[in-house]
Design an enzyme around this catalytic site. Structure first.
Site, PDB file in Angstrom:
ATOM      1  CG  ASP A  13      -5.957 -14.139   1.142  1.00 11.24           C
ATOM      2  OD1 ASP A  13      -6.508 -12.713   1.116  1.00 11.24           O
ATOM      3  OD2 ASP A  13      -5.068 -14.188   0.550  1.00 11.24           O
ATOM      4  CE  LYS A  16      -6.796  -9.915   7.969  1.00  7.98           C
ATOM      5  NZ  LYS A  16      -6.159 -10.892   6.879  1.00  7.98           N
ATOM      6  N   GLY A  40      -8.496  -7.405   0.732  1.00  8.60           N
ATOM      7  CA  GLY A  40      -9.934  -7.400   0.307  1.00  8.60           C
ATOM      8  C   GLY A  40     -10.832  -8.143   1.192  1.00  8.60           C
ATOM      9  CG  HIS A  41     -11.239  -6.898   5.221  1.00 12.54           C
ATOM     10  ND1 HIS A  41     -11.188  -6.180   6.134  1.00 12.54           N
ATOM     11  CD2 HIS A  41     -10.091  -7.725   5.130  1.00 12.54           C
ATOM     12  CE1 HIS A  41      -9.815  -6.336   6.950  1.00 12.54           C
ATOM     13  NE2 HIS A  41      -9.305  -7.256   6.212  1.00 12.54           N
ATOM     14  CD  GLN A 229      -2.125  -6.244   3.530  1.00 14.85           C
ATOM     15  OE1 GLN A 229      -1.939  -5.393   4.695  1.00 14.85           O
ATOM     16  NE2 GLN A 229      -2.816  -5.811   2.750  1.00 14.85           N
TER      17      GLN A 229
HETATM   18  P1  IMP Z   1       1.601  -6.069  -2.191  1.00 12.25           P
HETATM   19  O1  IMP Z   1       1.301  -5.975  -0.796  1.00 12.25           O
HETATM   20  O2  IMP Z   1       0.557  -5.844  -3.211  1.00 12.25           O
HETATM   21  O3  IMP Z   1       2.933  -5.232  -2.443  1.00 12.25           O
HETATM   22  O4  IMP Z   1       2.025  -7.498  -2.269  1.00 12.25           O
HETATM   23  C1  IMP Z   1       3.215  -8.069  -1.622  1.00 12.25           C
HETATM   24  C2  IMP Z   1       2.760  -9.493  -1.311  1.00 12.25           C
HETATM   25  O5  IMP Z   1       1.636  -9.578  -0.272  1.00 12.25           O
HETATM   26  C3  IMP Z   1       2.165 -10.575  -2.312  1.00 12.25           C
HETATM   27  O6  IMP Z   1       2.848 -11.740  -2.195  1.00 12.25           O
HETATM   28  C4  IMP Z   1       0.545 -10.320  -2.241  1.00 12.25           C
HETATM   29  O7  IMP Z   1       0.027 -11.401  -2.771  1.00 12.25           O
HETATM   30  C5  IMP Z   1       0.513 -10.297  -0.744  1.00 12.25           C
HETATM   31  N1  IMP Z   1      -0.616  -9.588  -0.237  1.00 12.25           N
HETATM   32  C6  IMP Z   1      -0.747  -8.352  -0.047  1.00 12.25           C
HETATM   33  N2  IMP Z   1      -1.838  -7.961   0.459  1.00 12.25           N
HETATM   34  C7  IMP Z   1      -2.567  -9.213   0.796  1.00 12.25           C
HETATM   35  C8  IMP Z   1      -3.712  -9.346   1.323  1.00 12.25           C
HETATM   36  O8  IMP Z   1      -4.639  -8.877   1.944  1.00 12.25           O
HETATM   37  N3  IMP Z   1      -4.073 -11.032   1.558  1.00 12.25           N
HETATM   38  C9  IMP Z   1      -3.203 -11.736   0.674  1.00 12.25           C
HETATM   39  N4  IMP Z   1      -2.048 -11.476   0.583  1.00 12.25           N
HETATM   40  C10 IMP Z   1      -1.696 -10.236   0.393  1.00 12.25           C
END
Ligand code: IMP
Length: 432
Positions: A13, A16, A40-41, A229
């Site tokens: 977040d 990017k 989510g971009h 991420q």
């Molecule tokens: P998952 O990737 O949905 O399995 O989530 C695992 C962890 O990564 C959680 O703490 C999510 O909030 C975090 N997470 C996954 N994708 C993102 C992202 O694009 N931005 C911020 N946090 C993320």
């Protein structure tokens, strides 16, 4: 350098989307190499505001865009995203959007299990985005995943039978483990139908993307890799277990997209001037409730994918330095500088105290990291409403403290700050 990688240098977040979009127009190919619709971009450009979950930003610029082998793709989400783009008059065709035949699909049981695990806190939930990510990667590693290549190689009937059998098996396992209250949305038949139909809609976009990319490199093309991420969500180097299940660090491009390791990219890290984090896990510099609420609402710090409020805190140098070193970032872009306007003094954690001694690294366990007490340095803030700035000169004149802040970050982490972002729009990005 023919390859540029834009990575999140913190917890995801970082904004990017905007940075990738700025670089996308100059690249011949735009690539996402890991993750799925957990990302989510958001980007606000001359075409309007766009929120993308799976496609690289290059698609907005009419550039060939690739969802590489490292990704896990939920078929309905990609079909919806293609429809969303087309409704917004963005061209999407198999020439412009390519999906690796070796990527993995997020299947209905992955979504079901993610929901079940997160609902039962205490059974391994980490506050996931509930997009089935961990379970799709688990099936990949257990060699029981479903890939586009399988659907191309077998008949629709064969694949439908395989999917049906797994849906039944997985439903039974999930009921046994978590209880009978978890069922496929709309029932098994409907969920299966929707999934298979979406997969077949995507097959025209499927190709051997690693070959496309290696040929592009031979032809001298410029590739832009969009990290999803952030470094601290990396399965190996993040704050395990509060991580995602893939390798969003810059090194991920090799395995996640089939790039030969002899290629050395330009790596640009994107970092906020404060920290944010969605999900559970340690956060040594987290603000108190009042300051957290203030910065969260001013910075609109709510997840693009889930809408969850993000936790907010002071900039953490031990974390940023580690991430810059490990990603090989030569350059950093500092974002959300406008959000701290009017807050003075600012604090920056320049190290930690742990077990009575100084600690300058990020501990490998979440438990130890939670015990770290930040050692803060206070620096003057800036009053100037940066969102109004129209040029770098204006910032230099009215908010010299921000430049000092940027120089201090450079000296602490060992990478050059090449730009400051003062708002969501492209025009609010100023390169030195
Ligand atoms: P998952 O990737 O949905 O399995 O989530 C695992 C962890 O990564 C959680 O703490 C999510 O909030 C975090 N997470 C996954 N994708 C993102 C992202 O694009 N931005 C911020 N946090 C993320």
């Amino acid at each position: 350098m023919p390859i540029t990688v834009v990575v999140g240098a913190q917890n995801g977040d970082e904004g990017k989307g905007k940075v990738s979009d700025i670089f996308a127009a100059r690249a011949d190919y735009n690539i996402r190499y890991y993750g799925g619709a957990n990302a989510g971009h958001t980007t606000l450009n001359d075409l309007g505001e766009f929120k993308l979950h799976l496609s690289p930003c290059g698609i907005l610029r009419g550039r060939p865009s690739i969802l590489a082998n490292g990704m896990v793709i939920e078929p309905n989400t990609l079909v919806e995203e293609i429809r969303y783009l087309q409704n917004r008059r963005i061209a999407v065709s198999p020439k412009l959007l390519m999906v690796s035949d070796r990527a993995h699909f997020v299947m209905p049981w992955h979504l079901l299990e993610d929901e079940a695990v997160e609902t039962f806190s205490g059974r391994g939930g980490v506050g996931s985005t509930k997009r089935g990510i961990a379970y799709a990667y688990a099936d990949k590693m257990r060699r029981r995943g479903f890939r586009p290549a399988d659907f191309l190689a077998h008949s629709r009937e064969q694949m439908a039978t395989k999917v049906y059998d797994r849906m039944v098996q997985e439903r039974e396992r999930i009921h046994f483990m978590y209880g009978p209250q978890f069922y496929y949305t709309g029932g098994l038949a409907k969920a299966m139908d929707e999934c298979i139909q979406a997969i077949y809609k995507l097959l025209p976009y499927v190709t051997r993307t690693e070959e496309v990319l290696r040929k592009a490199l031979k032809d001298g093309a410029h590739l832009l890799f969009e990290g999803a991420q952030g470094y601290y969500l990396d399965i190996d180097f993040g704050r395990y277990p509060f991580v995602t299940s893939s390798s969003p660090c810059a090194g991920g491009i090799y395995q996640g997209a089939g790039i030969p390791p002899t290629e050395v990219p330009r790596v640009i890290g994107v970092a906020k001037v404060y920290e944010t984090y969605v999900g559970s896990g340690p956060f040594p510099t987290e603000f108190d409730k009042d300051l957290g609420g203030f910065v969260r609402s001013r910075g609109k710090e709510f997840g693009t994918t889930t809408g969850r409020p993000r936790r907010v805190g002071w900039l953490d140098i031990p974390m940023l330095r580690t991430s810059v070193e490990a990603n090989g970032c030569q350059e950093i872009i500092l974002v959300k500088t406008d959000i701290l306007s009017g807050l003075s003094p600012l604090k920056i954690a320049v190290g930690y105290q742990l077990n009575g001694g100084r600690c300058d690294y990020v501990p490998s366990t979440a438990e130890e990291h939670a015990l770290c007490a930040p050692v803060y340095k206070e620096v003057p803030g800036w009053d100037y409403p940066l969102e109004q700035a129209k040029s770098l000169g204006e910032i230099e004149q009215n908010a010299p403290q921000l430049l000092d802040y940027a120089r201090m970050i450079e000296s602490q982490v060992g990478a050059k700050v090449i730009a400051l972002s003062t708002g969501a729009h492209h025009d609010q990005t100023f390169f030195f």
